[in-house]
Write an enzyme that holds these catalytic residues in place. Structure first.
Site, mmCIF file in Angstrom:
data_model
loop_
_atom_site.group_PDB
_atom_site.id
_atom_site.type_symbol
_atom_site.label_atom_id
_atom_site.label_comp_id
_atom_site.label_asym_id
_atom_site.label_seq_id
_atom_site.Cartn_x
_atom_site.Cartn_y
_atom_site.Cartn_z
ATOM 1 N N ASP A 98 56.502 -4.986 16.047
ATOM 2 C CA ASP A 98 56.429 -3.696 15.365
ATOM 3 C C ASP A 98 55.001 -3.494 14.872
ATOM 4 O OD1 ASP A 98 57.262 -1.359 14.053
ATOM 5 O OD2 ASP A 98 59.138 -2.303 13.429
ATOM 6 N N ASP A 199 55.451 2.327 15.060
ATOM 7 C CA ASP A 199 56.059 2.963 13.905
ATOM 8 C C ASP A 199 55.511 4.384 13.719
ATOM 9 O OD1 ASP A 199 57.672 2.600 11.366
ATOM 10 O OD2 ASP A 199 55.704 3.044 10.494
ATOM 11 N N GLU A 250 58.540 5.245 17.754
ATOM 12 C CA GLU A 250 59.433 5.843 16.758
ATOM 13 C C GLU A 250 58.924 7.248 16.486
ATOM 14 O OE1 GLU A 250 61.118 5.129 12.233
ATOM 15 O OE2 GLU A 250 59.013 4.755 12.698
ATOM 16 N N HIS A 324 66.681 -0.865 10.808
ATOM 17 C CA HIS A 324 66.382 -1.280 9.437
ATOM 18 C C HIS A 324 66.278 -0.109 8.465
ATOM 19 C CE1 HIS A 324 62.654 -0.177 11.357
ATOM 20 N NE2 HIS A 324 62.112 -0.012 10.168
ATOM 21 N N ASP A 325 66.249 1.114 8.979
ATOM 22 C CA ASP A 325 66.141 2.301 8.128
ATOM 23 C C ASP A 325 67.449 3.083 8.011
ATOM 24 O OD1 ASP A 325 63.465 1.995 7.463
ATOM 25 O OD2 ASP A 325 62.741 3.149 9.177
#
Length: 556
Positions: A98, A199, A250, A324-325
């Site tokens: 990431d 990200d 993302e 994770h969000d």
């Protein structure tokens, strides 16, 4: 996995802080991941995506990086990282890292220098606007609440932070910044990393006139901006393509048209994109912090439109329910009761994995992990959650209303440590876990799942294997079949005369569904009612949360 067959791969996301703690400090680490490589191998995934493990003050749980080319000591050392990479590769598992390239921590060396003076060579690495402390440059809002601008006394300027005040946005207009970014990516690629998840990468090009937004929060002026495609093509040409790197972007508040452009192979930008529109159908008036029931019709329309639109435009989807969000999907769009948790978890898995794209599995999803039961706002660690709790109260909601909203929406729902067993602290650590563990760990844990061949784990294992065995799952075109049925999401994947037909009942009732087009020679490939599969019929009865994938031929 090689770059040429990534479309049939399945990727497993690891949130290292909550995956497995080997040294007893309550925080997951590299050695903990190494211990679980046999587990990953048994699941059958092709690649692991690791969320950031670089040094960070942890204001946003690692998405505030203070050194791009090092490992946070809480997770281990760079040498341990290299061993982990070697051991994964030895088992045929690739690694995706990431990379947080829209912003850095304000503790990063670049920003520490940048804030000293306007003449500092690092000053132009960030986005600044002159002004008086009381007069904001514009009305853009941070995604974590409040203004997206913070004042720096030393230079009498504001710096832009689209996220937390400690996450300063980089200025990608500066060629030196882009060179630094390429050097960072090459550092990890030279170590042998196989992929990058980028990200909020569609936010790197801002409208440099910084206008006020009188109809929104400012995002339309920095989302999928004017130069973002040129920047990504530049990075691809100099890093991704030469190194054979797999990439996924993302995309925050993006459009289908933009994602087609990002992922068309001839554009040489990215391999695939995450979009989040299907995970906003329970947002009242589009507001994450306003609760409402999931709009099933809208969910199906969004999934279907992105399938047909991306395939028509030559783009490629990243398929996912969880990360994770996001809160746990079985607690959100499924049913986390004792009676229906496993059935609905499997149903959701089949409904998503049958689509065209590359599927992502978030740690714990493969055992049907649920949201925890929160008792107090003090249990939350997520900066977004605690900020929004205070904002909601200031806006007039009661503490009970604000707390219930945070319980349902918090990113901490998915960040609780993995329950490996029913032992103390769920077998995650011998110390005190950094975040509370879901109280149902004594019944929902990996050890228990591995002991039952009908568990959610083995259903995911079958789905992963099915993607490699059935090429129509990779290459077949998507065709919706449910005619907006109130309970069923149904679609075909068609490649020539071969058809894979998927039906998923999203309710706790038995329903009847009739296909508008028939197929022949249908055989059941996978069902979540193991041992009692429903035979294919033109008019089929589906039990609560039943999901099936059949294989047949077109009648034409």
């Amino acid at each position: 996995m090689t770059k040429k067959n990534w479309r049939e791969a399945s990727i497993y996301q690891i949130y290292p802080k909550s995956f497995n703690d080997a040294n007893g400090d309550g925080i997951g680490d590299i050695q903990g991941i190494r211990e679980k490589i046999p587990y990953l191998k048994e699941l059958g995934i092709d690649m692991v995506w690791l969320t950031p493990m670089q040094p960070s003050p942890q204001k946003d749980n690692g998405y505030d990086v203070s050194d791009y080319c090092a490992i946070n000591p809480v997770y281990g050392t760079i040498e341990e990282f290299k061993v982990l990479l070697e051991e994964l590769h030895a088992e045929g598992i690739d690694m995706m890292l990431d990379m947080v390239l829209n912003h850095t921590s304000t503790e990063h060396h670049w920003f520490q220098e940048a804030k000293k003076s306007k003449d500092n060579p690092y000053h132009d690495y960030y986005i600044w606007r002159e002004g008086e402390p009381e007069t904001l440059p514009n009305n853009w809002q941070s995604k974590f609440g409040g203004s997206s601008w913070a004042y720096n006394d030393a230079t009498s300027e504001f710096y832009l932070h689209l996220f937390d005040v400690t996450q300063a946005d980089l200025d990608w207009r500066n060629p030196k910044v882009r060179e630094e970014i390429k050097a960072v990516l090459k550092f990890w690629a030279d170590l042998g990393v196989d992929g990058f998840r980028l990200d909020v990468i569609n936010l790197i090009s801002k409208d440099d006139t910084f206008p006020d937004d009188y109809v929104g929060d400012g995002r339309r002026f920095y989302t999928d901006g004017e130069h973002v495609h040129a920047y990504l093509n530049e990075i691809n040409t100099e890093v991704f393509t030469p190194y054979g790197i797999l990439t996924v972007g993302e995309m925050s508040s993006t459009s289908m048209e933009a994602c087609i452009q990002y992922t068309q192979p001839e554009n040489k930008e990215l391999d695939m994109t995450f979009n989040f529109h299907h995970l906003k159908v329970d947002y009242k008036d589009g507001d994450k912090w306003q609760l409402k029931d999931m709009d099933f019709s809208q969910l199906k329309t969004l999934l279907s439109d992105w399938q047909t639109g991306m395939q028509a435009g030559g783009g490629w989807n990243a398929l996912f329910w969880c990360n994770h969000d996001q809160p746990r999907i079985v607690s959100r769009y499924g049913n986390d009761s004792v009676e229906y948790r496993e059935k609905s978890a499997k149903m959701l898995a089949l409904a998503m994995h049958g689509l065209q794209g590359t599927p992502y599995i978030y740690q714990g999803e493969e055992i049907g992990a649920t949201n925890p039961k929160w008792r107090s706002i003090d249990e939350f660690m997520d900066v977004e959650s605690t900020n929004m709790f205070e904002i909601m109260i200031k806006e007039g909601r009661t503490e009970a209303e604000a707390f219930e909203t945070v319980c349902q929406r918090s990113r901490d729902n998915s960040r609780t440590p993995i329950p490996w067993s029913s032992a103390d602290n769920a077998g995650f650590t011998t110390g005190k876990p950094w975040l509370k563990i879901a109280e149902n760990y004594t019944t929902i844990n990996v050890t228990e799942a591995l002991e039952r061949k009908d568990s959610v784990f083995y259903f995911y294992q079958h789905l992963i294997a099915l993607r490699k065995a059935e090429k129509t799952l990779v290459n077949g075109l998507f065709k919706r079949q449910d005619q907006d049925d109130a309970a069923v999401f149904a679609y075909d994947r068609v490649d020539g005369k071969e058809v894979l037909r998927v039906a998923a009942n999203f309710t706790d009732e038995t329903v009847t569904f009739e296909w508008s087009e028939d197929i022949r020679l249908a055989e059941t490939l996978l069902t979540n009612y193991e041992g009692e599969a429903t035979t294919y019929q033109t008019k089929v009865q589906l039990r609560p949360y039943e999901s099936i994938i059949w294989k047949g031929e077109t009648l034409a």
